[in-house]
Scaffold this active site. Structure first.
Site, PDB file in Angstrom:
ATOM      1  CB  SER A 146      -0.888   0.014   1.252  1.00 37.36           C
ATOM      2  OG  SER A 146      -1.491   1.275   1.455  1.00 37.36           O
ATOM      3  CE1 TYR A 160      -4.100  -2.287   5.299  1.00 35.06           C
ATOM      4  CE2 TYR A 160      -3.445  -0.047   4.705  1.00 35.06           C
ATOM      5  CZ  TYR A 160      -3.858  -1.315   4.339  1.00 35.06           C
ATOM      6  OH  TYR A 160      -4.053  -1.609   3.001  1.00 35.06           O
TER       7      TYR A 160
END
Length: 255
Positions: A146, A160
């Site tokens: 990501s 995350y």
């Protein structure tokens, strides 16, 4: 040479019930692959993906597992091997933010869940698939990291982002380890892609702020990640590419 020809190849995609995983499954099917679709809870979604794969001319099988649980990754891969006899490409797409919260408000169990879903699952899947690819003489692993793994995340997503940053590092290290054996390991790093992930975890105001930081002026669609995934999975297109993290983010981050 047919650059995107996956006929006679089996592709295992984790988290294939929606979003990028589902779009990738259709992309591989259009290129002739047999696609093994993993899901955790969203059985309705994965059945929809399976139908889309069939419509695209591919063959699909459906497999359930909670990849945050010990030994489930090995069991999943063994199940796919029992069904199809081989796995040529592994796409580690499964992951989730789990919960937005400041670091000081995140309980230990939530921290471990986030790390297990996003990082431990990738490690476990790779650990089991490597002997399979070795025995077959090579193969490709495509991880999904990501943009947050580079910029640290925001809005309660620090852990995350940390897990995704670790996936990027793991990708590079594993690529070095496996390169002499003809196994390529790369990753795609999506920016803000409009998937059920953001429907669950990102409010309209936060999403609007994210969109304002994107030079293209819009969020991405899952299908806009598919070409990069197929490129990295194709020996014909990327046989000399390994250890790379390819950004797909509309210009939001240009490293």
């Amino acid at each position: 040479m047919a650059f995107l020809d996956f006929r006679d190849q089996v592709v295992l995609i984790t988290g294939a019930s929606s979003g990028i995983g589902a779009a990738a499954a259709v992309g591989f099917a259009e290129a002739g692959a047999t696609v093994a679709l993993h899901y955790h809870r969203n059985e309705e979604g994965v059945r929809h993906t399976s139908t889309a794969v069939s419509t695209a001319g591919g063959t699909a099988s459906v497999h359930q597992a909670d990849l945050a649980v010990a030994d489930s990754a090995a069991a999943l891969i063994d199940e796919v091997l029992a069904r199809h006899g081989r796995i040529d490409v592994l796409v580690n797409n499964a992951g989730d933010l789990v919960k937005r919260a400041p670091v000081t408000d995140l309980p230990d169990e939530e921290f471990h869940r986030i790390m297990d879903v996003n990082l431990t699952s990738v490690f476990a899947m790779c650990r089991r698939i490597v002997p399979v690819l070795r025995a077959q003489g090579g193969g490709a692993i495509v991880n999904v990291t990501s943009i947050s793994g580079r910029h640290g995340g925001g809005g309660g997503s620090v852990v995350y982002a940390t897990s995704k940053g670790a996936v990027s590092t793991f990708t590079r290290g594993l690529a070095k380890e496996l390169a002499p054996e003809g196994i390529r390991v790369n990753a795609i790093s999506p920016g803000v892609i409009r998937t059920p992930f953001h429907d669950r975890h990102t409010g309209d105001e936060q999403l609007q702020a994210m969109r304002a930081a994107i030079p293209m002026g819009r969020t991405g669609a899952p299908r806009e990640c598919v070409g990069t995934i197929l490129y990295l999975a194709s020996d014909a297109m990327s046989s000399y590419v390994t250890g790379q993290i390819i950004e797909v983010n509309g210009g939001q981050l240009m490293p």
